[in-house]
Design an enzyme around this catalytic site. Structure first.
Site, PDB file in Angstrom:
ATOM      1  N   GLU A  42       0.824  -1.213   0.000  1.00 10.34           N
ATOM      2  CA  GLU A  42       0.000   0.000   0.000  1.00 10.34           C
ATOM      3  C   GLU A  42       0.855   1.258   0.000  1.00 10.34           C
ATOM      4  O   GLU A  42       0.518   2.243  -0.669  1.00 10.34           O
ATOM      5  CB  GLU A  42      -0.947  -0.003   1.201  1.00 10.34           C
ATOM      6  CG  GLU A  42      -2.057  -1.036   1.123  1.00 10.34           C
ATOM      7  CD  GLU A  42      -3.011  -0.799  -0.040  1.00 10.34           C
ATOM      8  OE1 GLU A  42      -3.026   0.309  -0.607  1.00 10.34           O
ATOM      9  OE2 GLU A  42      -3.745  -1.737  -0.402  1.00 10.34           O
ATOM     10  N   THR A  48       1.956   5.593  -7.394  1.00  8.52           N
ATOM     11  CA  THR A  48       2.688   4.717  -8.308  1.00  8.52           C
ATOM     12  C   THR A  48       1.761   3.648  -8.874  1.00  8.52           C
ATOM     13  O   THR A  48       0.930   3.096  -8.154  1.00  8.52           O
ATOM     14  CB  THR A  48       3.870   4.040  -7.577  1.00  8.52           C
ATOM     15  OG1 THR A  48       4.625   5.035  -6.872  1.00  8.52           O
ATOM     16  CG2 THR A  48       4.795   3.339  -8.559  1.00  8.52           C
ATOM     17  N   LEU A  85      11.313   4.518  -7.328  1.00  9.03           N
ATOM     18  CA  LEU A  85       9.897   4.630  -6.965  1.00  9.03           C
ATOM     19  C   LEU A  85       9.489   6.067  -6.670  1.00  9.03           C
ATOM     20  O   LEU A  85       8.308   6.412  -6.731  1.00  9.03           O
ATOM     21  CB  LEU A  85       9.589   3.764  -5.731  1.00  9.03           C
ATOM     22  CG  LEU A  85       9.214   2.309  -5.996  1.00  9.03           C
ATOM     23  CD1 LEU A  85       9.037   1.575  -4.683  1.00  9.03           C
ATOM     24  CD2 LEU A  85       7.944   2.202  -6.828  1.00  9.03           C
ATOM     25  N   GLY A  86      10.463   6.912  -6.304  1.00  6.76           N
ATOM     26  CA  GLY A  86      10.151   8.296  -5.996  1.00  6.76           C
ATOM     27  C   GLY A  86       9.483   8.472  -4.644  1.00  6.76           C
ATOM     28  O   GLY A  86       9.235   7.509  -3.924  1.00  6.76           O
ATOM     29  N   TYR A 125      -6.272   5.977   5.055  1.00  3.05           N
ATOM     30  CA  TYR A 125      -6.491   4.973   4.008  1.00  3.05           C
ATOM     31  C   TYR A 125      -5.671   3.712   4.258  1.00  3.05           C
ATOM     32  O   TYR A 125      -6.197   2.589   4.247  1.00  3.05           O
ATOM     33  CB  TYR A 125      -6.160   5.520   2.620  1.00  3.05           C
ATOM     34  CG  TYR A 125      -5.980   4.385   1.638  1.00  3.05           C
ATOM     35  CD1 TYR A 125      -7.085   3.646   1.222  1.00  3.05           C
ATOM     36  CD2 TYR A 125      -4.722   3.998   1.201  1.00  3.05           C
ATOM     37  CE1 TYR A 125      -6.940   2.552   0.379  1.00  3.05           C
ATOM     38  CE2 TYR A 125      -4.559   2.916   0.355  1.00  3.05           C
ATOM     39  CZ  TYR A 125      -5.676   2.198  -0.054  1.00  3.05           C
ATOM     40  OH  TYR A 125      -5.527   1.118  -0.874  1.00  3.05           O
ATOM     41  N   ASP A 143      -9.310   5.672  -0.627  1.00  2.00           N
ATOM     42  CA  ASP A 143      -8.254   6.256  -1.440  1.00  2.00           C
ATOM     43  C   ASP A 143      -8.872   6.889  -2.670  1.00  2.00           C
ATOM     44  O   ASP A 143     -10.087   7.082  -2.742  1.00  2.00           O
ATOM     45  CB  ASP A 143      -7.230   5.193  -1.822  1.00  2.00           C
ATOM     46  CG  ASP A 143      -7.797   4.159  -2.785  1.00  2.00           C
ATOM     47  OD1 ASP A 143      -9.040   4.058  -2.921  1.00  2.00           O
ATOM     48  OD2 ASP A 143      -6.991   3.429  -3.413  1.00  2.00           O
TER      49      ASP A 143
END
Length: 379
Positions: A42, A48, A85-86, A125, A143
């Site tokens: 998650e 992403t 992934l940032g 979330y 979300d």
């Protein structure tokens, strides 16, 4: 907002879960209900796409099989596993929360959404997702998918860009969550939002829940969800100074006061921080090159003869910033001391072993594509 009867809610649950049982996505983190697996997936899925996350998730689990392994990992290994992934604060928050679980909870997971939000980096979330999937708590996981799905199903026209709107959706969804299979219910909503009820190119005509979709029944699918536009990211111009010597390339590690903390890049200088030629004149390229040359000589005792790398500046966008990076290069015949510079020389073939942010990878690619002979090894 539409209000459903108890009979409609029962029909919706049955229809949704029958579809999910037949068509739900086969994802690696859905092979069990382990809270560690749910949690990591998650967090990775924030901002992403699923297809991007899958190989990262698999590598992450191979590197850190348990929450204890993650808690005990060194930062370089963690950042390397997250590289690409940032939104790198997610990785650090994962480790901080892992350490909370190991230290404060003696390795035992909190089992309710309310308790889970006490862990670093876990918001409503993610807490709802873990609590419902791993522990069977009857709680929604709201979300972007849930906002979109239930805004259309129930004609909720509250602005989802406003923080207080979450509570509107949570109150609306709570009585609809299936009490026997809350985790499957929330995952089914995720899959519905990623398929028939996408933000763009949705397909409500073939949706398994079209009979419950008030926006489809009234021809208003495009009106939901209501969301005001976020401001455009602020343009931040940088110079990247690529210094090459017989010992390799000059790299610096971003510190705790900067974005991309802990990752390695070429030295980056904000264009706005460079002094103009005089108080009435703005910087131009020649003036900037002179200012950078003076700075490296005065502050770091490094003599550079800078030239501009051809092509357009490298561009990379973060949530609130868009970096535009002009590349400069200096080739040195000998390797100077770095006694006054907070960085290190790294052989081109070794750079890829360091944790690198995406913008650094883009800079390296642009540098090579402009005809420079550097050989940067790939992962």
């Amino acid at each position: 907002m539409e209000k459903w009867s108890a009979a409609t809610i029962r029909d919706f649950r049955r229809t949704l879960l029958d579809w999910y049982d037949q068509e739900g996505r086969d994802l690696p983190w859905r092979q069990d209900h382990d809270p560690y697996h749910v949690w990591v997936s998650e967090i990775m899925l924030q901002q992403t796409q699923v297809n991007t996350v899958i190989p990262y998730y698999q590598n992450f689990m191979a590197t850190f099989p348990t929450v204890t392994d993650l808690a005990n990992a060194d930062e370089a290994t963690l950042l390397k596993a997250w590289q690409g992934l940032g939104y790198y604060s997610r990785a650090r928050n994962l480790q901080r929360a892992a350490r909370q679980i190991v230290t404060d909870y003696q390795g035992h997971w909190p089992k309710t959404a309310a308790e889970l939000t006490d862990l670093v980096g876990i918001g409503p979330y993610t807490a709802g997702a873990i609590a419902s999937i791993a522990f069977g708590e009857v709680v929604p996981a709201v979300d972007g998918n849930a906002f979109r799905v239930f805004a259309r199903l129930l004609l909720i026209d509250d602005d989802i860009a406003k923080p207080q709107t979450r509570q509107v959706f949570e109150r609306a969804i709570q009585p609809i969550v299936d009490p026997k299979r809350p985790g499957a219910f929330n995952q089914a909503i995720m899959d519905l939002g990623a398929s028939y009820m996408r933000a763009k190119n949705s397909d409500p005509e073939h949706s398994p829940v079209k009979a419950f979709d008030a926006s489809y029944q009234t021809g208003r699918v495009a009106d939901f969800p209501v969301k005001t536009k976020a401001p455009r990211p602020k343009l931040i111009p940088y110079y990247a100074v690529i210094v090459h010597s017989p010992a390799g390339y000059l790299l610096v590690q971003r510190d705790a006061t900067q974005m991309l903390t802990g990752y390695w890049t070429f030295p980056l200088l904000l264009q706005a921080d460079l002094p103009p030629a005089d108080a009435t004149e703005t910087n131009n390229l020649a003036q900037d090159l002179a200012a950078i040359t003076r700075q490296f000589k005065t502050d770091y005792q490094l003599d550079l003869d800078l030239t501009v790398v051809g092509g357009q500046p490298v561009s990379h966008t973060y949530t609130h910033q868009r970096w535009r990076v002009k590349l400069l290069v200096a080739e040195l015949a000998t390797t100077p001391s770095l006694a006054f510079f907070p960085g290190k020389w790294v052989a081109g073939s070794e750079i890829a072993t360091l944790p690198l942010p995406k913008v650094q990878e883009k800079m390296m690619t642009r540098f090579q594509n402009q005809g420079h002979p550097a050989a940067f090894a790939k992962n």
